[in-house]
Design a protein around this motif. Sequence first.
Motif, PDB file in Angstrom:
ATOM      1  N   TRP A 124      29.286   9.165 -19.371  1.00 62.86           N
ATOM      2  CA  TRP A 124      29.500   8.982 -20.809  1.00 62.86           C
ATOM      3  C   TRP A 124      29.957   7.565 -21.113  1.00 62.86           C
ATOM      4  N   ASN A 125      29.456   7.039 -22.221  1.00 61.90           N
ATOM      5  CA  ASN A 125      29.815   5.680 -22.622  1.00 61.90           C
ATOM      6  C   ASN A 125      29.813   5.601 -24.142  1.00 61.90           C
ATOM      7  N   ASP A 126      30.684   4.734 -24.669  1.00 60.68           N
ATOM      8  CA  ASP A 126      30.760   4.527 -26.116  1.00 60.68           C
ATOM      9  C   ASP A 126      29.626   3.633 -26.595  1.00 60.68           C
ATOM     10  N   GLU A 128      28.649   0.880 -29.481  1.00 62.94           N
ATOM     11  CA  GLU A 128      29.166  -0.041 -30.496  1.00 62.94           C
ATOM     12  C   GLU A 128      28.057  -0.254 -31.514  1.00 62.94           C
ATOM     13  N   ASP A 142      33.085   5.440 -32.931  1.00 65.74           N
ATOM     14  CA  ASP A 142      32.965   5.321 -31.468  1.00 65.74           C
ATOM     15  C   ASP A 142      32.252   6.516 -30.849  1.00 65.74           C
ATOM     16  N   ARG A 144      30.091   8.818 -28.428  1.00 67.42           N
ATOM     17  CA  ARG A 144      29.908   8.767 -26.977  1.00 67.42           C
ATOM     18  C   ARG A 144      28.620   9.493 -26.604  1.00 67.42           C
ATOM     19  N   TYR A 146      25.590  10.242 -23.272  1.00 67.14           N
ATOM     20  CA  TYR A 146      25.371  10.344 -21.827  1.00 67.14           C
ATOM     21  C   TYR A 146      24.253   9.385 -21.402  1.00 67.14           C
ATOM     22  N   ALA A 165      26.178  -1.013 -25.666  1.00 67.44           N
ATOM     23  CA  ALA A 165      27.172  -0.357 -24.818  1.00 67.44           C
ATOM     24  C   ALA A 165      27.522  -1.348 -23.715  1.00 67.44           C
ATOM     25  N   CYS A 185      20.342   6.011 -24.032  1.00 66.99           N
ATOM     26  CA  CYS A 185      21.111   7.211 -23.694  1.00 66.99           C
ATOM     27  C   CYS A 185      20.251   8.455 -23.880  1.00 66.99           C
ATOM     28  N   SER A 190      23.772  14.964 -25.031  1.00 68.92           N
ATOM     29  CA  SER A 190      25.005  14.344 -25.527  1.00 68.92           C
ATOM     30  C   SER A 190      25.722  15.171 -26.583  1.00 68.92           C
TER      31      SER A 190
END
Length: 204
Positions: A124-126, A128, A142, A144, A146, A165, A185, A190
């Motif tokens: 998982w990543n935020d 921007e 923000d 998130r 996968y 990201a 992603c 997600s």
Amino acid sequence: MIRIVDYGVGNIQAFMTMFKRLGLPAERARTPEDLADAQRLILPGVGAFDHAMTLLNQSGMREPLTAMVLDRKVPLLGVCVGMQMLASGSDEGMLPGLNWVPGRVKAFATTAESSKLPMPHMGWNDLELRTNDRLFSDFERDPRFYFLHSYYFEATDRQHVAATATYGLKFDCVVARDHIYGVQCHPEKSHHFGAQLLKNFGEI
């Protein structure tokens, strides 16, 4: 009707399940004839760039898909390798990409910032968000998502970058050029963030 391009790679059933939960009509497209009623298109992809491009080229759907997207302006969302296929090409292979969003796909392993990090970039990543594109309507702050990839898209025109990201370096994870979108992603994996993104795309 949302048509998910089934050319031999990509988790088609996961998209079908997500769209069913959202109450949006979606079906596979395995032939050029299946594409005819598409009002939205999903181009999924997993694995190696050249393999995915080869399968799309052999599917008989590339030419009608190009006509629908470039001439009829049917909105398209490329996902994971499907996003990378929107570029002119990839450092992972030799075949040209679709070149619908000018850019090049590069390897994390070749950058100083990310070369020592575990590969692939998985988990998982935020995001921007860089724009107020309709793809991000009603998003929480923000969001998130996968990820599972070792290569990333680098857009030629920074105005086409809708979100970034960070994995060692800040990379382009969502691109948007008019009605053509790409996400690195996996929205189909997600949870509620992915569901919101797919719902927004279905309503563009």
